[in-house]
Design a protein around this motif. Structure first.
Motif, short mmCIF file in Angstrom:
data_model
loop_
_atom_site.label_atom_id
_atom_site.label_comp_id
_atom_site.label_asym_id
_atom_site.label_seq_id
_atom_site.Cartn_x
_atom_site.Cartn_y
_atom_site.Cartn_z
N ASN A 1 -0.03 4.18 0.34
CA ASN A 1 -0.59 5.15 1.30
C ASN A 1 -0.69 4.58 2.71
O ASN A 1 -1.42 5.11 3.55
N THR B 1 -1.79 13.17 7.57
CA THR B 1 -1.99 12.16 8.59
C THR B 1 -1.81 12.78 9.98
O THR B 1 -1.36 13.92 10.10
N ASN C 1 0.83 -1.20 0.00
CA ASN C 1 0.00 0.00 0.00
C ASN C 1 0.87 1.26 0.00
O ASN C 1 1.56 1.53 0.99
N THR D 1 4.18 7.94 6.48
CA THR D 1 3.79 7.15 5.32
C THR D 1 5.03 6.89 4.47
O THR D 1 6.06 7.55 4.67
N LYS E 1 -2.03 13.76 1.11
CA LYS E 1 -2.53 13.05 2.27
C LYS E 1 -1.98 13.67 3.55
O LYS E 1 -0.76 13.83 3.70
N ALA F 1 0.44 6.79 -4.63
CA ALA F 1 0.60 7.52 -3.38
C ALA F 1 -0.05 8.90 -3.50
O ALA F 1 0.07 9.57 -4.52
N ASP F 2 -0.74 9.31 -2.46
CA ASP F 2 -1.44 10.60 -2.45
C ASP F 2 -0.53 11.68 -1.88
O ASP F 2 -0.24 11.68 -0.68
N ASP G 1 2.65 15.57 6.52
CA ASP G 1 2.38 15.42 5.08
C ASP G 1 3.71 15.39 4.34
O ASP G 1 4.76 15.73 4.90
N THR H 1 -0.25 4.03 6.45
CA THR H 1 0.01 5.03 7.48
C THR H 1 0.36 4.34 8.79
O THR H 1 -0.44 3.55 9.31
#
Length: 245
Positions: A98, A140, A96, A106, A138, A134-135, A150, A100
């Motif tokens: 993304n 977190t 993944n 990340t 994002k 990947a964003d 971020d 976390t």
């Protein structure tokens, strides 16, 4: 004043905890008690063929399973330790991008602050992560401190190459804010004035925005103006250019 003290204490706690956690994260042994221990050994040796064979033979395996000590997955371990072949292979095998961790980190955040043992940057990790979804925007939250994280703010204290790629290729928002702090403020505080110049000239980001670090009516412009650089240095030249925008 209380807010400023809390912010600084929180940042200090993060840095200290990160140092303790990451100090021994070079070892793969923390995955020994996990279901991915066999895979972890292949990741360590960057044997991508055996990595693929193992995952294909164990379709129910969770390759994002975290280790028992640092609670990070193998993808983050690969990036942290500079194992690009393993990182790319894990992404191809379904890791993944993304993911976390409990502290809000990340794979892309790690890639955005990555430097080699010779203190050089390596854009390949960011390129691969964005390619696999990947964003870059994002945000977190660290479950312990409550502070936000971020990728772009991480890149803003590391490398203009990272910042440009995240924005121009990944679509990262140059105006993103975490903990009331913007990438341009991060860059000013870390003396990354080349990044500051890029953000100002390319996106007309104002330096006259409130400082999330200091508060009390202080702006990012004030921080830059109050910083002293050696006369005739590149940083001094950039500082004067920015102050006169």
């Amino acid at each position: 004043m209380r807010k400023i003290v809390v912010v600084y204490l929180s940042i200090f706690v993060i840095l200290m905890c990160s140092c303790r956690r990451d100090k021994t994260f070079h070892s793969i042994d923390s995955f020994r008690d996990s279901h991915v221990w066999t895979l972890a050994k292949f990741v360590q040796s960057e044997d991508t063929v055996k990595m693929r064979e193992f995952v294909n033979s164990n379709p129910s395996i969770d390759i994002d399973e975290v280790d028992s000590k640092f609670y990070k997955n193998l993808l983050i371990w690969s990036i942290f330790n500079g194992h690009y072949k393993s990182a790319e292979a894990l992404l191809r095998l379904g890791a993944n991008p993304n993911f976390t961790a409990f502290d809000g980190t990340t794979p892309l955040i790690y890639a955005s602050k990555y430097r080699t043992s010779k203190y050089k940057t390596d854009i390949r990790y960011i390129v691969a992560l964005l390619k696999f979804g990947a964003d870059p925007n994002k945000i977190t939250t660290d479950s312990v401190t409550g502070l936000e994280r971020d990728a772009l703010n991480a890149a803003a204290v590391t490398s203009i190459e990272y910042v440009k790629y995240l924005i121009e290729k990944g679509g990262a928002d140059p105006f993103i804010m975490v903990n009331d702090i913007s990438p341009i403020e991060q860059a000013v505080i870390q003396n990354q004035l080349e990044i500051v110049d890029y953000l100002v000239s390319s996106f007309e980001i104002s330096l006259h925005i409130p400082s999330g670090t200091y508060g009390g009516g202080k702006t990012v412009f004030d921080i830059l103006m109050d910083t002293t650089y050696p006369p005739n240095s590149d940083l001094y030249t950039l500082q004067q250019k920015l102050l006169n925008y």
